[in-house]
Design an enzyme around this catalytic site. Structure first.
Site, PDB file in Angstrom:
ATOM      1  N   ASN A 161      39.836  34.491  56.064  1.00 36.26           N
ATOM      2  CA  ASN A 161      40.825  34.973  55.100  1.00 36.26           C
ATOM      3  C   ASN A 161      41.321  33.785  54.253  1.00 36.26           C
ATOM      4  O   ASN A 161      41.228  32.631  54.663  1.00 36.26           O
ATOM      5  CB  ASN A 161      41.983  35.695  55.814  1.00 36.26           C
ATOM      6  CG  ASN A 161      42.657  34.869  56.885  1.00 36.26           C
ATOM      7  OD1 ASN A 161      42.219  33.782  57.225  1.00 36.26           O
ATOM      8  ND2 ASN A 161      43.747  35.374  57.422  1.00 36.26           N
ATOM      9  N   HIS A 163      43.576  31.018  52.196  1.00 33.42           N
ATOM     10  CA  HIS A 163      44.827  30.271  52.348  1.00 33.42           C
ATOM     11  C   HIS A 163      44.972  29.269  51.209  1.00 33.42           C
ATOM     12  O   HIS A 163      44.023  28.562  50.871  1.00 33.42           O
ATOM     13  CB  HIS A 163      44.854  29.535  53.694  1.00 33.42           C
ATOM     14  CG  HIS A 163      44.870  30.472  54.848  1.00 33.42           C
ATOM     15  ND1 HIS A 163      46.027  31.005  55.357  1.00 33.42           N
ATOM     16  CD2 HIS A 163      43.862  31.022  55.560  1.00 33.42           C
ATOM     17  CE1 HIS A 163      45.735  31.834  56.339  1.00 33.42           C
ATOM     18  NE2 HIS A 163      44.427  31.868  56.486  1.00 33.42           N
ATOM     19  N   GLU A 212      52.782  35.313  54.179  1.00 35.34           N
ATOM     20  CA  GLU A 212      51.510  35.974  54.465  1.00 35.34           C
ATOM     21  C   GLU A 212      51.188  37.069  53.465  1.00 35.34           C
ATOM     22  O   GLU A 212      52.052  37.897  53.148  1.00 35.34           O
ATOM     23  CB  GLU A 212      51.552  36.617  55.858  1.00 35.34           C
ATOM     24  CG  GLU A 212      51.249  35.650  56.956  1.00 35.34           C
ATOM     25  CD  GLU A 212      51.062  36.373  58.282  1.00 35.34           C
ATOM     26  OE1 GLU A 212      50.383  37.408  58.321  1.00 35.34           O
ATOM     27  OE2 GLU A 212      51.628  35.893  59.269  1.00 35.34           O
ATOM     28  N   CYS A 221      51.523  31.751  61.565  1.00 31.09           N
ATOM     29  CA  CYS A 221      50.241  32.282  61.105  1.00 31.09           C
ATOM     30  C   CYS A 221      49.142  31.395  61.670  1.00 31.09           C
ATOM     31  O   CYS A 221      49.082  30.203  61.344  1.00 31.09           O
ATOM     32  CB  CYS A 221      50.210  32.298  59.582  1.00 31.09           C
ATOM     33  SG  CYS A 221      48.651  32.831  58.896  1.00 31.09           S
ATOM     34  N   THR A 223      45.635  31.634  61.497  1.00 34.49           N
ATOM     35  CA  THR A 223      44.598  31.207  60.552  1.00 34.49           C
ATOM     36  C   THR A 223      45.190  30.207  59.559  1.00 34.49           C
ATOM     37  O   THR A 223      44.515  29.260  59.150  1.00 34.49           O
ATOM     38  CB  THR A 223      44.000  32.410  59.793  1.00 34.49           C
ATOM     39  OG1 THR A 223      45.060  33.222  59.291  1.00 34.49           O
ATOM     40  CG2 THR A 223      43.103  33.247  60.695  1.00 34.49           C
ATOM     41  N   GLY A 224      46.466  30.402  59.193  1.00 35.86           N
ATOM     42  CA  GLY A 224      47.123  29.480  58.265  1.00 35.86           C
ATOM     43  C   GLY A 224      47.280  28.092  58.848  1.00 35.86           C
ATOM     44  O   GLY A 224      47.116  27.083  58.154  1.00 35.86           O
TER      45      GLY A 224
HETATM   46  O1  ZDP Z   1      45.010  37.296  55.694  1.00 36.51           O
HETATM   47  C1  ZDP Z   1      45.998  38.025  55.776  1.00 36.51           C
HETATM   48  O2  ZDP Z   1      46.155  38.992  55.016  1.00 36.51           O
HETATM   49  C2  ZDP Z   1      47.015  37.715  56.850  1.00 36.51           C
HETATM   50  N1  ZDP Z   1      48.278  38.302  56.544  1.00 36.51           N
HETATM   51  C3  ZDP Z   1      46.439  38.224  58.128  1.00 36.51           C
HETATM   52  C4  ZDP Z   1      47.224  37.860  59.301  1.00 36.51           C
HETATM   53  C5  ZDP Z   1      47.066  36.415  59.651  1.00 36.51           C
HETATM   54  C6  ZDP Z   1      47.947  36.007  60.800  1.00 36.51           C
HETATM   55  N2  ZDP Z   1      49.222  35.583  60.419  1.00 36.51           N
HETATM   56  C7  ZDP Z   1      47.294  34.899  61.610  1.00 36.51           C
HETATM   57  O3  ZDP Z   1      47.891  34.510  62.602  1.00 36.51           O
HETATM   58  O4  ZDP Z   1      46.213  34.432  61.309  1.00 36.51           O
HETATM   59  C8  ZDP Z   1      48.215  37.124  61.712  1.00 36.51           C
END
Ligand code: ZDP
Length: 276
Positions: A161, A163, A212, A221, A223-224
């Site tokens: 996803n 960032h 997010e 987050c 992935t963040g």
């Molecule tokens: O990519 C998106 O639309 C995020 N909002 C998905 C959720 C990511 C999340 N915060 C994480 O921990 O990676 C749950």
């Protein structure tokens, strides 16, 4: 329908075991309704546990606005604990099918009890068109982005996803509720983006605040945090192992020599329930 509420660093999720529950149809509307904090259960996202043909198990996640992201770092730790302790996948290292590919969580045990989860989050994707972002080929490292006449220097990383990371001197001073949605919906991001502001404390520690995509400001987050570790290294601001301090707690991120990003952090139960 039976469900379980879990959280990882205060990023909270409703988990539904679709191996037992028959869910029909419109998952987007369902996610919006269940995630609503006044009319529903309340959560940042809805996570579905599904059978997989290519891995041990499959995860789908929906944001509280109903959109379906490719991956979710805090969510997959909760997912791994749930399927391990629920005897759905009794493997310490499991393969989970997601829209970002197969992700490999490893549950860390004390006895038969999961105390934390380490996840091989795969390789970061840096090519601009893969993030995805409009514009010329190449990586997006410390590049200007104009929002409301202010120029931010952004670094963009996809962990499946998107960032968009900006380094600042003090994360507490960022009006994230104003800038966050503008970056999220900026025209250079055709699939929108998650937005992170980072304050580097030293070569192994940073503070992070996140806006997010599809959920707004959250306490953490996963992935963040992974994308942030990568962005710090691309800008030569930290070493390859970084503790990311978030409002909800800490994540340990390592960009390993094999190019995979590893994330370690907690996953906790909140309650189990049944919808009426
Ligand atoms: O990519 C998106 O639309 C995020 N909002 C998905 C959720 C990511 C999340 N915060 C994480 O921990 O990676 C749950």
């Amino acid at each position: 329908m039976k469900f379980t509420k879990m959280q990882g660093l205060g990023n909270d999720f409703i988990l539904v075991n679709c191996l037992n529950e028959q869910l029909a149809g419109d998952f987007e509307a369902f996610a919006r309704r269940l995630c609503d904090r006044h009319y529903g259960i309340g959560a940042d996202g809805l996570i579905l546990i599904l059978p997989s043909e290519t891995a041990d198990i499959r995860m789908r996640i929906f944001n509280s606005d109903g959109s379906e992201p490719e991956m979710c770092g805090n969510g997959i730790r909760c997912f791994a604990r749930f399927v391990y302790e629920g005897d759905i996948v009794k493997k310490q290292t499991m393969r989970v099918e997601t829209l970002a590919g197969v992700i490999i969580p490893e549950v860390i045990l004390e006895g038969d009890h999961v105390v934390s989860v380490r996840v091989d989050m795969g390789e970061p994707r840096l090519e601009r068109n893969v993030i995805p972002m409009t514009g010329p080929a190449g990586k997006v490292v410390n590049e200007p982005l104009v929002v409301d006449e202010t120029t931010y220097k952004i670094t963009c990383v996809s962990m499946g996803n998107p960032h968009c990371i900006t380094f600042v001197s003090d994360v507490e001073e960022v009006p994230i509720g104003v800038i966050g949605p503008k970056m999220e919906n900026h025209q250079v991001f055709p699939r929108r983006t998650n937005v992170e502001f980072i304050q580097v404390l030293n070569r192994n520690e940073v503070n992070m605040r996140v806006w997010e995509r599809g959920a707004g400001e959250t306490l953490a987050c996963g992935t963040g945090a992974c994308a942030t570790g990568v962005a710090c290294i691309l800008n030569d601001l930290t070493d390859r192992t970084v503790t990311v301090h978030l409002a909800g707690g800490d994540l340990l991120i390592e960009w390993a020599e094999n190019n995979h990003v590893n994330m370690t952090g907690p996953a906790e139960y909140v309650f189990r329930g049944e919808t009426v």
